[in-house]
Write an enzyme that holds these catalytic residues in place. Structure first.
Site, PDB file in Angstrom:
ATOM      1  N   GLU A  78      52.690  51.199 -61.544  1.00  0.00           N
ATOM      2  CA  GLU A  78      53.116  50.361 -62.673  1.00  0.00           C
ATOM      3  C   GLU A  78      52.626  48.924 -62.503  1.00  0.00           C
ATOM      4  O   GLU A  78      52.165  48.282 -63.449  1.00  0.00           O
ATOM      5  CB  GLU A  78      54.651  50.330 -62.791  1.00  0.00           C
ATOM      6  CG  GLU A  78      55.297  51.667 -63.076  1.00  0.00           C
ATOM      7  CD  GLU A  78      55.708  52.422 -61.817  1.00  0.00           C
ATOM      8  OE1 GLU A  78      54.935  52.422 -60.837  1.00  0.00           O
ATOM      9  OE2 GLU A  78      56.803  53.006 -61.829  1.00  0.00           O
ATOM     10  N   ASN A  97      49.019  54.342 -57.882  1.00  0.00           N
ATOM     11  CA  ASN A  97      49.546  53.710 -56.666  1.00  0.00           C
ATOM     12  C   ASN A  97      48.469  53.629 -55.600  1.00  0.00           C
ATOM     13  O   ASN A  97      47.662  54.542 -55.438  1.00  0.00           O
ATOM     14  CB  ASN A  97      50.802  54.424 -56.158  1.00  0.00           C
ATOM     15  CG  ASN A  97      50.614  55.899 -55.884  1.00  0.00           C
ATOM     16  OD1 ASN A  97      49.805  56.568 -56.517  1.00  0.00           O
ATOM     17  ND2 ASN A  97      51.364  56.420 -54.932  1.00  0.00           N
ATOM     18  N   CYS A 134      52.669  49.937 -56.253  1.00  0.00           N
ATOM     19  CA  CYS A 134      52.990  51.022 -57.180  1.00  0.00           C
ATOM     20  C   CYS A 134      52.042  51.011 -58.385  1.00  0.00           C
ATOM     21  O   CYS A 134      51.508  49.965 -58.772  1.00  0.00           O
ATOM     22  CB  CYS A 134      54.413  50.860 -57.711  1.00  0.00           C
ATOM     23  SG  CYS A 134      55.689  50.995 -56.472  1.00  0.00           S
ATOM     24  N   GLU A 171      48.133  52.831 -51.639  1.00  0.00           N
ATOM     25  CA  GLU A 171      48.879  52.630 -50.384  1.00  0.00           C
ATOM     26  C   GLU A 171      47.983  51.994 -49.316  1.00  0.00           C
ATOM     27  O   GLU A 171      46.773  51.861 -49.500  1.00  0.00           O
ATOM     28  CB  GLU A 171      49.449  53.972 -49.914  1.00  0.00           C
ATOM     29  CG  GLU A 171      50.437  54.532 -50.922  1.00  0.00           C
ATOM     30  CD  GLU A 171      51.092  55.826 -50.475  1.00  0.00           C
ATOM     31  OE1 GLU A 171      50.640  56.427 -49.477  1.00  0.00           O
ATOM     32  OE2 GLU A 171      52.058  56.242 -51.139  1.00  0.00           O
ATOM     33  N   CYS A 191      60.620  52.202 -59.593  1.00  0.00           N
ATOM     34  CA  CYS A 191      61.364  51.541 -58.509  1.00  0.00           C
ATOM     35  C   CYS A 191      61.835  50.155 -58.979  1.00  0.00           C
ATOM     36  O   CYS A 191      61.368  49.624 -59.991  1.00  0.00           O
ATOM     37  CB  CYS A 191      60.492  51.423 -57.265  1.00  0.00           C
ATOM     38  SG  CYS A 191      59.305  50.072 -57.326  1.00  0.00           S
ATOM     39  N   CYS A 206      59.173  47.412 -59.520  1.00  0.00           N
ATOM     40  CA  CYS A 206      58.412  47.596 -60.763  1.00  0.00           C
ATOM     41  C   CYS A 206      59.259  47.235 -61.977  1.00  0.00           C
ATOM     42  O   CYS A 206      58.743  46.686 -62.954  1.00  0.00           O
ATOM     43  CB  CYS A 206      57.893  49.027 -60.863  1.00  0.00           C
ATOM     44  SG  CYS A 206      56.561  49.320 -59.691  1.00  0.00           S
TER      45      CYS A 206
HETATM   46  N1  THU Z   1      55.539  54.557 -56.433  1.00  0.00           N
HETATM   47  C1  THU Z   1      54.999  54.144 -57.620  1.00  0.00           C
HETATM   48  O1  THU Z   1      53.771  54.074 -57.750  1.00  0.00           O
HETATM   49  N2  THU Z   1      55.846  53.789 -58.614  1.00  0.00           N
HETATM   50  C2  THU Z   1      57.204  53.808 -58.529  1.00  0.00           C
HETATM   51  O2  THU Z   1      57.886  53.409 -59.457  1.00  0.00           O
HETATM   52  C3  THU Z   1      57.853  54.325 -57.329  1.00  0.00           C
HETATM   53  C4  THU Z   1      56.960  54.677 -56.189  1.00  0.00           C
HETATM   54  C5  THU Z   1      54.643  54.897 -55.319  1.00  0.00           C
HETATM   55  C6  THU Z   1      54.731  53.977 -54.143  1.00  0.00           C
HETATM   56  C7  THU Z   1      54.240  54.874 -53.027  1.00  0.00           C
HETATM   57  O3  THU Z   1      52.819  54.829 -52.998  1.00  0.00           O
HETATM   58  C8  THU Z   1      54.667  56.266 -53.471  1.00  0.00           C
HETATM   59  O4  THU Z   1      54.953  56.191 -54.843  1.00  0.00           O
HETATM   60  C9  THU Z   1      55.873  56.807 -52.728  1.00  0.00           C
HETATM   61  O5  THU Z   1      56.886  55.892 -52.731  1.00  0.00           O
END
Ligand code: THU
Length: 156
Positions: A72, A59, A70, A61, A109, A112
């Protein structure tokens, strides 16, 4: 209408095939590439393609929060651009939360799930998804599409 989803549970990823264990190790190693200073929630993902090429991602940010992406979708984008046309056979997702915990597998999520679904539509092949933890419980769906029943597509 009934929707049945088969999820296989393992107490450890050590019970998986050696190929899947290799992919898990790569997803875990990707955790250190996570850029997550805002949530402190690190997610690592890896994919094995039909030609046995492996890619990893994490991920990423941004201070403008919605810009973040994310793990994925990072790894699917890498696979789609760097190995264009090769189906994704398997995806692994791992994480560590802000307290460094990683006891139960992460459920991807909604955004994704939509991206995974579209990838399987493009490749016309199922994608196995392994939702695991560094040391513990592992959930496997042989068809990641099961994560998003009744999904949106432009073709009705
Ligand atoms: N995140 C992912 O990388 N994948 C997911 O399926 C859910 C959330 C990340 C997004 C963000 O950087 C952190 O997790 C917290 O939400």
């Amino acid at each position: 209408m009934n929707i049945n989803i088969k999820i296989t549970e393992y107490s450890s990823h050590k019970e998986l095939s050696s190929k899947d264990q290799e992919l898990v190790a790569i997803a875990i190693s990707q955790l250190k590439t996570s850029h997550s200073p805002y949530s402190n929630f690190s997610v690592g993902a890896s994919v094995r393609l039909e030609n046995d090429v492996i890619w990893g991602g994490s991920n990423q940010e941004n201070s403008s929060y919605p810009v973040g992406i994310c793990a994925e979708r990072v790894v699917l984008s890498i696979a789609s651009t760097q190995s264009k046309g090769h189906a994704v056979n398997t995806m692994v997702v791992v994480y560590t939360d802000p307290k460094g915990n990683h006891d139960s597998p992460l459920a991807p999520c909604g955004m994704c799930r939509q991206a995974i679904r579209e990838q399987t539509l493009r490749q016309k092949k199922a994608m196995k998804i392994i939702l695991t933890t560094k040391h513990g419980k592992t959930l496997i769906l042989n068809n990641a599409d099961d994560l998003l029943p009744l999904s949106f597509t432009l073709d009705k």
